[in-house]
Write a protein that holds these residues in place. Structure first.
Motif, mmCIF file in Angstrom:
data_model
loop_
_atom_site.group_PDB
_atom_site.id
_atom_site.type_symbol
_atom_site.label_atom_id
_atom_site.label_comp_id
_atom_site.label_asym_id
_atom_site.label_seq_id
_atom_site.Cartn_x
_atom_site.Cartn_y
_atom_site.Cartn_z
ATOM 1 N N UNK A 1 1.030 15.587 -9.776
ATOM 2 C CA UNK A 1 1.233 14.125 -9.730
ATOM 3 C C UNK A 1 1.252 13.518 -11.125
ATOM 4 N N UNK A 2 0.397 14.036 -12.006
ATOM 5 C CA UNK A 2 0.353 13.518 -13.379
ATOM 6 C C UNK A 2 1.694 13.775 -14.072
ATOM 7 N N UNK A 3 2.254 14.979 -13.868
ATOM 8 C CA UNK A 3 3.539 15.323 -14.502
ATOM 9 C C UNK A 3 4.693 14.504 -13.917
ATOM 10 N N UNK A 4 4.645 14.304 -12.600
ATOM 11 C CA UNK A 4 5.709 13.534 -11.939
ATOM 12 C C UNK A 4 5.690 12.085 -12.435
ATOM 13 N N UNK A 5 4.470 11.493 -12.518
ATOM 14 C CA UNK A 5 4.387 10.073 -12.917
ATOM 15 C C UNK A 5 4.829 9.855 -14.363
ATOM 16 N N UNK A 6 4.682 10.890 -15.214
ATOM 17 C CA UNK A 6 5.120 10.746 -16.620
ATOM 18 C C UNK A 6 6.487 11.399 -16.844
ATOM 19 N N UNK A 7 7.082 11.869 -15.746
ATOM 20 C CA UNK A 7 8.385 12.562 -15.787
ATOM 21 C C UNK A 7 8.374 13.699 -16.831
ATOM 22 N N UNK A 8 7.244 14.427 -16.884
ATOM 23 C CA UNK A 8 7.163 15.525 -17.859
ATOM 24 C C UNK A 8 7.347 16.893 -17.199
ATOM 25 N N UNK A 9 7.810 16.885 -15.918
ATOM 26 C CA UNK A 9 8.137 18.156 -15.257
ATOM 27 C C UNK A 9 9.654 18.280 -15.207
ATOM 28 N N UNK A 10 10.182 19.256 -15.927
ATOM 29 C CA UNK A 10 11.637 19.433 -16.022
ATOM 30 C C UNK A 10 12.240 19.723 -14.642
ATOM 31 N N UNK A 11 11.455 20.405 -13.769
ATOM 32 C CA UNK A 11 11.963 20.760 -12.437
ATOM 33 C C UNK A 11 12.080 19.519 -11.546
ATOM 34 N N UNK A 12 11.073 18.653 -11.624
ATOM 35 C CA UNK A 12 11.108 17.421 -10.833
ATOM 36 C C UNK A 12 12.256 16.517 -11.289
ATOM 37 N N UNK A 13 12.480 16.464 -12.596
ATOM 38 C CA UNK A 13 13.521 15.580 -13.145
ATOM 39 C C UNK A 13 14.925 15.945 -12.670
ATOM 40 N N UNK A 14 15.096 17.183 -12.175
ATOM 41 C CA UNK A 14 16.429 17.617 -11.716
ATOM 42 C C UNK A 14 16.655 17.381 -10.218
ATOM 43 N N UNK A 15 15.610 16.907 -9.517
ATOM 44 C CA UNK A 15 15.694 16.821 -8.048
ATOM 45 C C UNK A 15 16.830 15.919 -7.583
ATOM 46 N N UNK A 16 16.907 14.716 -8.166
ATOM 47 C CA UNK A 16 17.917 13.756 -7.705
ATOM 48 C C UNK A 16 19.331 14.324 -7.820
ATOM 49 N N UNK A 17 19.605 14.951 -8.964
ATOM 50 C CA UNK A 17 20.956 15.488 -9.207
ATOM 51 C C UNK A 17 21.269 16.660 -8.265
ATOM 52 N N UNK A 18 20.285 17.540 -8.066
ATOM 53 C CA UNK A 18 20.546 18.776 -7.305
ATOM 54 C C UNK A 18 20.428 18.605 -5.791
ATOM 55 N N UNK A 19 19.852 17.479 -5.324
ATOM 56 C CA UNK A 19 19.622 17.342 -3.873
ATOM 57 C C UNK A 19 20.930 17.189 -3.091
ATOM 58 N N UNK A 20 22.045 16.954 -3.785
ATOM 59 C CA UNK A 20 23.340 16.850 -3.091
ATOM 60 C C UNK A 20 24.186 18.109 -3.308
ATOM 61 N N UNK B 1 26.152 21.326 -2.892
ATOM 62 C CA UNK B 1 26.778 21.803 -1.643
ATOM 63 C C UNK B 1 26.121 23.081 -1.149
ATOM 64 N N UNK B 2 25.787 23.987 -2.061
ATOM 65 C CA UNK B 2 25.162 25.263 -1.673
ATOM 66 C C UNK B 2 23.853 24.993 -0.928
ATOM 67 N N UNK B 3 23.156 23.952 -1.364
ATOM 68 C CA UNK B 3 21.859 23.606 -0.768
ATOM 69 C C UNK B 3 22.042 22.908 0.578
ATOM 70 N N UNK B 4 22.876 21.879 0.594
ATOM 71 C CA UNK B 4 23.034 21.036 1.789
ATOM 72 C C UNK B 4 23.659 21.821 2.946
ATOM 73 N N UNK B 5 24.579 22.738 2.619
ATOM 74 C CA UNK B 5 25.291 23.454 3.691
ATOM 75 C C UNK B 5 24.672 24.805 4.044
#
Length: 344
Positions: free
Chosen positions: A164-183, A185-189
């Motif tokens: 939670x601390x990393x997410x709130x400061x956006x210091x987790x590189x993996x979390x920062x990619x969620x919005x872009x990667x959540x669409x 096609x390989x994942x959604x389909x």
């Protein structure tokens, strides 16, 4: 692949079904059409999971078509789309006769099993069918986090806190990619279980935990362990909405035990002793601050980054409660290994 019609619903089944499988799927569809609860059992080895999945997903597809037909008919201002096929003949999924029921959206299916390894088996069965719904499997950070700094934390509580601390400061590189990667096609389909989701996360450098929460919004079917549904805190934490959803408990004979476990806890003398030690440490810190001339009367736990402030009197009260609890526990004659069970 065999196609058969049960209760007006066309079901695609991977092979020719036995009579008991047809009966089972008919009952599943009947429960869904009547919006009724059902308790179904079938002998081991009769493919219950496959029957549950195929019947429910076939009903859902039919339901979607019914709603589409209703919407088109409304646009045609009452004229029938197909002159010889009245709307009521589409079945009672979204209409009672020609009267719309409370359903306006296609219900989400929530499929619960006892463990993630059982869910992995269910998802494997789903991959063998012709149905390709949008899928989401819910898991904990323990199973889905791939940030090495978070995972090296010793307890689950510290992992949650660190994440939670990393997410709130956006210091987790993996979390920062969620919005872009959540669409993606390989994942959604794709139909992915926990292991597949972690592989995808490592490959794309994106957080599987927050990805699964994002996928839940669009998912047709959500796979989850029982306790995420049965424990109100877990349900809130994962934001699971049961209203209007179809809920399936696979292997439901385990539900009672899971309910007991979710509302029970083990308390060992070691737990109480550890808590007293932790409170003593807080009091020692407080004394140290006071000896340095600090007049602040509360202890700010900045070391935990929680912003939680505790007054000295509160810490002392907590210690007294723990000491009283320890005395009560010590007064019981507790058999070794077994322990004793008390009602809530």
């Amino acid at each position: 692949m065999t196609s058969l019609t049960l209760k007006g619903v066309t079901v695609n089944f991977p092979f020719v079904p036995y009579e008991c499988q047809k009966d089972y799927m008919s009952k599943v569809i009947e429960c869904l059409q009547e919006k009724a609860n059902g308790v179904l059992e079938s002998p081991t080895g009769t493919g219950k999971t496959l029957c549950l999945l195929c019947a429910t997903l076939a009903w859902r597809e039919r339901f979607k078509d019914t709603i589409s037909a209703r919407k088109i008919t409304e646009r045609l201002k009452g004229e029938e789309m197909f002159a010889n096929t009245p709307l009521s003949s589409w079945g009672t999924a979204a209409t009672d006769g020609d009267t719309p029921t409370y359903y306006t959206d296609v219900p989400k299916i929530i499929y619960a099993s006892r463990t993630h390894s059982q869910l992995a088996q269910v998802i494997k069965e789903l991959k063998n069918t012709s149905y390709k719904p949008k899928v989401c499997v819910l898991g904990s950070r323990e199973q889905l986090c791939i940030n090495p700094e978070v995972m090296k934390q010793q307890s689950n509580h510290l992992k949650v806190h660190s994440c939670r601390a990393k997410v709130s400061t956006r210091s987790c590189v993996y979390y920062n990619n969620v919005e872009e990667k959540s669409t993606d096609k390989e994942l959604v389909n794709s139909v992915l279980d926990v292991e597949d989701l972690v592989k995808f996360g490592n490959k794309q450098r994106v957080c599987p935990y927050y990805l699964s929460r994002s996928l839940k919004q669009q998912a047709d079917i959500v796979f989850t362990p029982y306790n995420y549904l049965l424990d109100p805190k877990s349900r809130r934490a994962h934001n699971i909405e049961l209203n209007g959803a179809v809920v399936i408990f696979d292997e439901a004979h385990n539900v009672e035990k899971t309910c007991e476990e979710s509302t029970s806890f083990d308390l060992t003398p070691y737990d109480v002793a550890s808590a007293i030690t932790a409170v003593d440490r807080l009091l020692a810190e407080q004394a140290k601050e006071a000896s340095h001339g600090d007049t602040v009367s509360d202890f700010n736990m900045e070391s935990l980054n929680s912003g939680l402030k505790l007054e000295l009197a509160t810490i002392a009260k907590i210690k007294q409660i723990l000491l009283d609890l320890e005395t009560v526990i010590d007064s019981y004659d507790v058999p070794n290994e077994v322990g004793i069970t008390k009602p809530g």
